[in-house]
Design an enzyme around this catalytic site. Structure first.
Site, PDB file in Angstrom:
ATOM      1  N   GLU A  86       0.834  -1.207   0.000  1.00 32.58           N
ATOM      2  CA  GLU A  86       0.000   0.000   0.000  1.00 32.58           C
ATOM      3  C   GLU A  86       0.870   1.258   0.000  1.00 32.58           C
ATOM      4  O   GLU A  86       0.597   2.235  -0.695  1.00 32.58           O
ATOM      5  CB  GLU A  86      -0.908   0.046   1.243  1.00 32.58           C
ATOM      6  CG  GLU A  86      -1.864  -1.108   1.393  1.00 32.58           C
ATOM      7  CD  GLU A  86      -1.280  -2.247   2.213  1.00 32.58           C
ATOM      8  OE1 GLU A  86      -0.107  -2.618   1.969  1.00 32.58           O
ATOM      9  OE2 GLU A  86      -1.993  -2.791   3.067  1.00 32.58           O
ATOM     10  N   CYS A 102      -0.460   0.998   7.835  1.00 33.19           N
ATOM     11  CA  CYS A 102      -0.848   1.422   6.485  1.00 33.19           C
ATOM     12  C   CYS A 102      -2.145   2.207   6.517  1.00 33.19           C
ATOM     13  O   CYS A 102      -2.371   3.091   5.684  1.00 33.19           O
ATOM     14  CB  CYS A 102      -0.999   0.199   5.578  1.00 33.19           C
ATOM     15  SG  CYS A 102       0.592  -0.493   5.123  1.00 33.19           S
ATOM     16  N   ARG A 143      10.728 -23.257  -6.726  1.00 38.08           N
ATOM     17  CA  ARG A 143      11.640 -23.000  -5.599  1.00 38.08           C
ATOM     18  C   ARG A 143      11.705 -21.516  -5.295  1.00 38.08           C
ATOM     19  O   ARG A 143      11.690 -21.094  -4.141  1.00 38.08           O
ATOM     20  CB  ARG A 143      13.063 -23.468  -5.939  1.00 38.08           C
ATOM     21  CG  ARG A 143      13.254 -24.952  -5.933  1.00 38.08           C
ATOM     22  CD  ARG A 143      14.689 -25.281  -6.328  1.00 38.08           C
ATOM     23  NE  ARG A 143      14.923 -26.712  -6.303  1.00 38.08           N
ATOM     24  CZ  ARG A 143      16.034 -27.302  -6.707  1.00 38.08           C
ATOM     25  NH1 ARG A 143      17.033 -26.575  -7.183  1.00 38.08           N
ATOM     26  NH2 ARG A 143      16.181 -28.601  -6.633  1.00 38.08           N
ATOM     27  N   LEU A 188      20.086 -27.695  -4.316  1.00 34.61           N
ATOM     28  CA  LEU A 188      18.808 -27.119  -3.874  1.00 34.61           C
ATOM     29  C   LEU A 188      18.817 -25.580  -3.912  1.00 34.61           C
ATOM     30  O   LEU A 188      18.452 -24.922  -2.932  1.00 34.61           O
ATOM     31  CB  LEU A 188      18.433 -27.616  -2.470  1.00 34.61           C
ATOM     32  CG  LEU A 188      18.292 -29.130  -2.312  1.00 34.61           C
ATOM     33  CD1 LEU A 188      18.019 -29.510  -0.847  1.00 34.61           C
ATOM     34  CD2 LEU A 188      17.173 -29.683  -3.196  1.00 34.61           C
ATOM     35  N   ARG A 233      18.617 -21.814 -10.008  1.00 36.83           N
ATOM     36  CA  ARG A 233      19.671 -21.527 -10.994  1.00 36.83           C
ATOM     37  C   ARG A 233      19.050 -21.116 -12.334  1.00 36.83           C
ATOM     38  O   ARG A 233      19.434 -21.602 -13.392  1.00 36.83           O
ATOM     39  CB  ARG A 233      20.588 -22.755 -11.145  1.00 36.83           C
ATOM     40  CG  ARG A 233      21.304 -23.077  -9.832  1.00 36.83           C
ATOM     41  CD  ARG A 233      22.335 -24.155  -9.948  1.00 36.83           C
ATOM     42  NE  ARG A 233      21.801 -25.470 -10.246  1.00 36.83           N
ATOM     43  CZ  ARG A 233      21.204 -26.262  -9.353  1.00 36.83           C
ATOM     44  NH1 ARG A 233      21.031 -25.862  -8.109  1.00 36.83           N
ATOM     45  NH2 ARG A 233      20.759 -27.455  -9.700  1.00 36.83           N
ATOM     46  N   GLY A 239      12.223 -36.882  -0.090  1.00 37.78           N
ATOM     47  CA  GLY A 239      12.026 -37.753  -1.246  1.00 37.78           C
ATOM     48  C   GLY A 239      10.711 -38.480  -1.025  1.00 37.78           C
ATOM     49  O   GLY A 239       9.850 -38.027  -0.281  1.00 37.78           O
TER      50      GLY A 239
END
Ligand SMILES: NC(=O)c1ccc[n+]([C@@H]2O[C@H](COP(=O)([O-])OP(=O)(O)OC[C@H]3O[C@@H](n4cnc5c(N)ncnc54)[C@H](OP(=O)(O)O)[C@@H]3O)[C@@H](O)[C@H]2O)c1
Length: 380
Positions: free
Chosen positions: A70, A102, A202, A222, A225, A315
């Site tokens: 804002e 705000c 990511r 991780l 890139r 995983g």
């Protein structure tokens, strides 16, 4: 940021409100992953006059959480904001934090009408922002595109109301359903375009999370890139009950540039903790019933430290546990065109498969070169 654009004036106000709110939500989405512990909010200042509406200024919450959207928009609009409409994807703050509220800035700027998507459930706000503006004669319209805004601000809403971040689980599988080989070298499942899409996901997370099994077998970096987005690598979190993460792992070797937090059991070996901490990782101890880190406790701890959005990339074992405990809000499943062609580790364990059937709905599908990405969201 100023953008002068005349739009047709014939549309009814409710249609215009939705249109501008869609823009505000899209603006906020750009800085997801950069503003935690604050939500990434989008704001728009629009003047409605005889010639139709004109966008005077736009704002997005800045990296680190302030200035708020804002304020950016109000500053860009200057005197033009007097008598104009302010569109914001979340209720403006009404409390004195590190910066003044705000709401004060909105009143000082002379905004005549405020349109928002959601009340902010933060106990310091919770309707008070809207209320104060109404008391001062500002016309306040709320609930515009509330469902879309709820999705965009899911991390902030869950952290505020349930004390945990929003979680997106991501898994890749071969055409015959495997996430990994039973043993042997790392299985590269998806291609360049799909991997780039993962890096984009990511970049919009506050933290990437994996189990130590993924670190031990793949030694992943991780990070983000993608050209131009390298600075948007989020925090890395490893669930590692016994501190088995090798000090030579890439996530440790790069921990000074991209923070790495290792979540471990309260009684995990102290010496291993010291070695990893000396190498730059932060060691955080949580409950570990049965000797294994409690994922729900780990997520609560992350929320307590300000994390609002977790991208869980590994995983299959950790994914199964998180689904079993109903800790997953979104699921991204990438499927390659090629099969493994031998016995492997299934990507979708029984709990993930059941959850997809019972609690999730498919909300998107993308073809990324030879790979298919399916996106699911938890219902309700
Ligand atoms: N296809 C894909 O999308 C994908 C993604 C990532 C990895 N992979 C592959 O999957 C294989 C590794 O699989 P994985 O399932 O062992 O990896 P993982 O899920 O990343 O790691 C599992 C380990 O995490 C630790 N952990 C800590 N807290 C846990 C909890 N509450 N619940 C479950 N685990 C917890 C456990 O070790 P402690 O008990 O020592 O803590 C457990 O052995 C590799 O071959 C890798 O290449 C595939």
């Amino acid at each position: 940021m100023t953008l002068a654009a005349r739009l047709p004036s014939a549309a009814p106000m409710s249609v215009l409100d939705e249109r501008f709110m869609r823009r505000a939500i899209a603006l906020g989405a750009r800085h997801l992953g950069q503003t935690w512990p604050n939500p990434s909010v989008g704001a728009l200042i629009v003047r409605h006059d005889r010639d139709g509406p004109m966008i005077l200024a736009e704002g997005i919450t800045q990296a680190g959480g302030r200035p708020h959207a804002e304020r950016i928009a109000l500053e860009a609009a200057g005197e033009g904001a007097r008598g104009a409409t302010l569109y914001v994807s979340l209720e403006p703050c009404s409390h004195h934090g590190k910066t003044p509220p705000c709401v004060d800035a909105i009143l000082a700027a002379g905004i005549a009408r405020l349109v928002t998507a959601l009340d902010d459930p933060d106990p310091r706000v919770r309707g008070r922002g809207h209320e104060r503006l109404r008391q001062h004669g500002v016309e306040v319209v709320t609930g515009v595109l509330a469902d879309e805004a709820r999705r965009a601000h899911r991390g902030h809403l869950l952290r505020t109301t349930q004390g945990r971040p929003a979680v997106m689980l991501k898994l890749a599988r071969t055409a015959d359903g495997h996430a990994a080989r039973l043993s042997g070298p790392r299985l590269l499942i998806t291609g360049e375009r799909s991997n780039a899409r993962t890096h984009l996901m990511r970049a919009h997370a506050d933290a990437i999370m994996v189990g130590v099994g993924t670190v031990l077998s793949d030694d992943p970096l991780l990070t983000v890139r993608l050209p131009g987005l390298e600075s948007r690598s989020p925090l890395r979190v490893i669930l590692d009950s016994r501190l088995r993460t090798p000090v030579t792992a890439k996530v440790i070797a790069t921990a000074h540039a991209t923070p790495t937090w290792i979540v471990t059991a309260a009684d995990a070996p102290a010496q291993a903790g010291e070695v990893l901490a000396d190498a730059g990782a932060q060691i955080l101890r949580v409950e570990a019933p049965g000797g294994r880190v409690d994922v729900a406790a780990a997520l609560r701890m992350l929320a307590g430290r300000g994390v609002t959005r977790v991208f869980s990339e590994g995983g299959p074992r950790l994914g199964e546990v998180m689904m079993a405990q109903d800790l997953v809000d979104e699921f991204a499943l990438a499927t390659s065109a090629a099969a493994l062609g031998e016995p492997g580790v299934p990507a979708l364990g029984p709990r993930i498969a059941a959850a997809l059937q019972e609690r999730f709905k498919r909300v998107g599908e993308e073809q990324l070169g030879p790979d298919r990405l399916e996106l699911y969201e938890r219902m309700g």
